[in-house]
Design a protein around this motif. Structure first.
Motif, mmCIF file in Angstrom:
data_model
loop_
_atom_site.group_PDB
_atom_site.id
_atom_site.type_symbol
_atom_site.label_atom_id
_atom_site.label_comp_id
_atom_site.label_asym_id
_atom_site.label_seq_id
_atom_site.Cartn_x
_atom_site.Cartn_y
_atom_site.Cartn_z
ATOM 1 N N LYS A 199 -9.917 -12.457 -41.473
ATOM 2 C CA LYS A 199 -10.291 -12.215 -42.853
ATOM 3 C C LYS A 199 -9.902 -10.797 -43.282
ATOM 4 O O LYS A 199 -10.296 -9.813 -42.659
ATOM 5 N N LEU A 200 -9.145 -10.720 -44.355
ATOM 6 C CA LEU A 200 -8.633 -9.456 -44.860
ATOM 7 C C LEU A 200 -9.663 -8.780 -45.758
ATOM 8 O O LEU A 200 -10.674 -9.373 -46.140
ATOM 9 N N GLY A 201 -9.373 -7.534 -46.126
ATOM 10 C CA GLY A 201 -10.308 -6.786 -46.948
ATOM 11 C C GLY A 201 -10.597 -7.450 -48.278
ATOM 12 O O GLY A 201 -11.692 -7.287 -48.834
ATOM 13 N N SER A 202 -9.646 -8.207 -48.787
ATOM 14 C CA SER A 202 -9.844 -8.895 -50.066
ATOM 15 C C SER A 202 -10.889 -9.994 -49.986
ATOM 16 O O SER A 202 -11.307 -10.524 -51.019
ATOM 17 N N SER A 203 -11.316 -10.355 -48.784
ATOM 18 C CA SER A 203 -12.336 -11.393 -48.625
ATOM 19 C C SER A 203 -13.754 -10.863 -48.792
ATOM 20 O O SER A 203 -14.698 -11.644 -48.933
ATOM 21 N N THR A 204 -13.930 -9.544 -48.777
ATOM 22 C CA THR A 204 -15.267 -8.953 -48.771
ATOM 23 C C THR A 204 -15.954 -9.148 -50.122
ATOM 24 O O THR A 204 -15.400 -8.795 -51.170
ATOM 25 N N PRO A 205 -17.158 -9.702 -50.128
ATOM 26 C CA PRO A 205 -17.848 -9.982 -51.389
ATOM 27 C C PRO A 205 -18.542 -8.742 -51.948
ATOM 28 O O PRO A 205 -18.854 -7.793 -51.223
ATOM 29 N N ASP A 206 -18.833 -8.773 -53.250
ATOM 30 C CA ASP A 206 -19.613 -7.716 -53.877
ATOM 31 C C ASP A 206 -21.107 -7.890 -53.637
ATOM 32 O O ASP A 206 -21.889 -6.980 -53.907
ATOM 33 N N PRO A 239 -0.785 -13.087 -53.322
ATOM 34 C CA PRO A 239 0.344 -12.164 -53.497
ATOM 35 C C PRO A 239 0.338 -11.477 -54.854
ATOM 36 O O PRO A 239 1.042 -10.484 -55.045
ATOM 37 N N GLU A 240 -0.458 -11.980 -55.789
ATOM 38 C CA GLU A 240 -0.532 -11.368 -57.107
ATOM 39 C C GLU A 240 -1.359 -10.088 -57.105
ATOM 40 O O GLU A 240 -1.268 -9.280 -58.027
ATOM 41 N N SER A 241 -2.172 -9.892 -56.076
ATOM 42 C CA SER A 241 -2.999 -8.690 -56.002
ATOM 43 C C SER A 241 -2.267 -7.536 -55.330
ATOM 44 O O SER A 241 -2.568 -6.367 -55.575
ATOM 45 N N GLY A 242 -1.331 -7.861 -54.410
ATOM 46 C CA GLY A 242 -0.559 -6.829 -53.733
ATOM 47 C C GLY A 242 -1.320 -6.049 -52.678
ATOM 48 O O GLY A 242 -0.829 -5.034 -52.181
ATOM 49 N N GLU A 243 -2.504 -6.500 -52.295
ATOM 50 C CA GLU A 243 -3.330 -5.752 -51.356
ATOM 51 C C GLU A 243 -3.238 -6.252 -49.914
ATOM 52 O O GLU A 243 -3.520 -5.500 -48.984
ATOM 53 N N ASP A 244 -2.869 -7.505 -49.730
ATOM 54 C CA ASP A 244 -3.037 -8.137 -48.425
ATOM 55 C C ASP A 244 -1.908 -7.839 -47.446
ATOM 56 O O ASP A 244 -2.141 -7.731 -46.237
#
Length: 234
Positions: free
Chosen positions: A123-130, A165-170
C-alpha cells in the motif's frame, strides 16, 4: 495432522474468474476473510475492512464449500487473510484437496503456508486515509520492506500496485521500493489502475501503458469491474 477446530470470519465465498494480476481470467473460488490491519482510503471491499461483516465459520466448513465448486484455483483474500492463524489451516486443507492457491495480501505479515502465487499489493502513501482514528496507524504499518523481502524470497510472487497515474504521486514511491528490495524481476511488478468503474479504469490504464513499457513492468486491468461492475460476489 491438520487441526480443523479453528474458525475464520468470512465475508463471502463465491466463484468467478480472477480479475486481476498475472492469472487474470482463470476460474477461481474466492474466500474473502473479514478483518484488516489497514484502512485504505480507496478500499473497494469496506465490508471486509472498514466495516467487517460475515459469519464466523469452522475452517473445515469453509474448505468443504470451496470443494463444492469443483474449481481448481482458490483465492484466499480479504481484508487481510494473513492476519489470522487459521488461514494456515485453511490453506493446508485446500492444498490437500488438490487446489492451486493464490493468497492476496498487502505484504505486512509473513507466514509459512501452502501458496502457489503470493499476490502482494503493497500500500502506497496515497492509500492513507484522513480518518483521525486510522491515519497514523495506517501510515506507520502500511509498508514493511523486511516482510516483503521474506515473501519475495519464499514464494512465487507478484507485486501488484494500485496506482492513480493522474495524481503523479505513486510512481516515485514504487520505484524506490523496487530498488530497495532485492532480486525483484521487472515482469513481476504489476501496475493496476485505481478505480471502481470501467470508464475510470480504462482512462487510467491508458496512462499506465507507457510507464510499464519504459520499465518492463506489466499492466493489469480489473476484469471483474468490466464484466460485472463493482459488486460483491464477482
Amino acid at each position: 495432522m491438520v487441526a480443523t477446530d479453528q474458525r475464520l470470519r468470512i465475508s463471502e465465498i463465491f466463484a468467478s474468474v480472477q480479475g486481476e494480476g498475472s492469472w487474470v481470467g482463470i476460474p477461481s473460488t474466492f474466500v474473502r476473510t473479514s478483518g484488516c490491519n489497514l484502512r485504505c482510503v480507496w478500499c473497494d471491499t469496506p465490508y471486509a475492512s472498514w466495516r467487517p461483516e460475515g459469519p464466523v465459520m469452522p475452517v473445515q466448513e469453509i474448505a468443504s464449500k470451496v470443494a463444492h465448486y469443483r474449481i481448481d484455483h482458490v483465492v484466499l483474500t480479504g481484508g487481510e487473510p494473513m492476519l489470522f492463524d487459521p488461514i494456515e489451516t485453511l490453506a493446508d486443507l485446500c492444498k490437500r484437496n488438490g487446489h492451486t492457491i493464490t493468497i492476496e495480501t498487502a505484504g505486512t505479515i509473513y507466514r509459512d503456508l501452502p501458496c502457489d502465487l503470493m499476490s502482494i499489493s503493497p500500500k502506497l502513501g496515497s492509500s492513507t486515509p484522513d480518518d483521525p482514528a486510522w491515519h497514523d496507524r495506517h501510515e506507520s504499518t502500511r509498508m514493511n520492506p523486511e516482510v516483503l523481502q521474506r515473501l519475495i524470497d519464499r514464494y512465487n510472487y507478484q507485486l501488484k500496485f494500485v496506482v492513480n497515474p493522474e495524481s503523479g504521486e505513486d510512481l516515485t514511491e514504487i520505484e524506490g521500493l523496487v530498488r530497495e528490495l532485492r532480486n525483484v524481476e521487472p515482469s513481476r511488478v504489476l501496475l493496476m489502475p485505481e478505480g471502481t468503474d470501467a470508464e475510470t479504469l480504462h482512462r487510467r490504464a491508458r496512462l499506465l501503458v507507457p510507464l510499464c513499457m519504459e520499465r518492463n513492468w506489466r499492466l493489469t486491468q480489473r476484469l471483474h469491474i468490466d464484466l460485472f461492475g463493482n459488486t460483491k460476489g464477482t
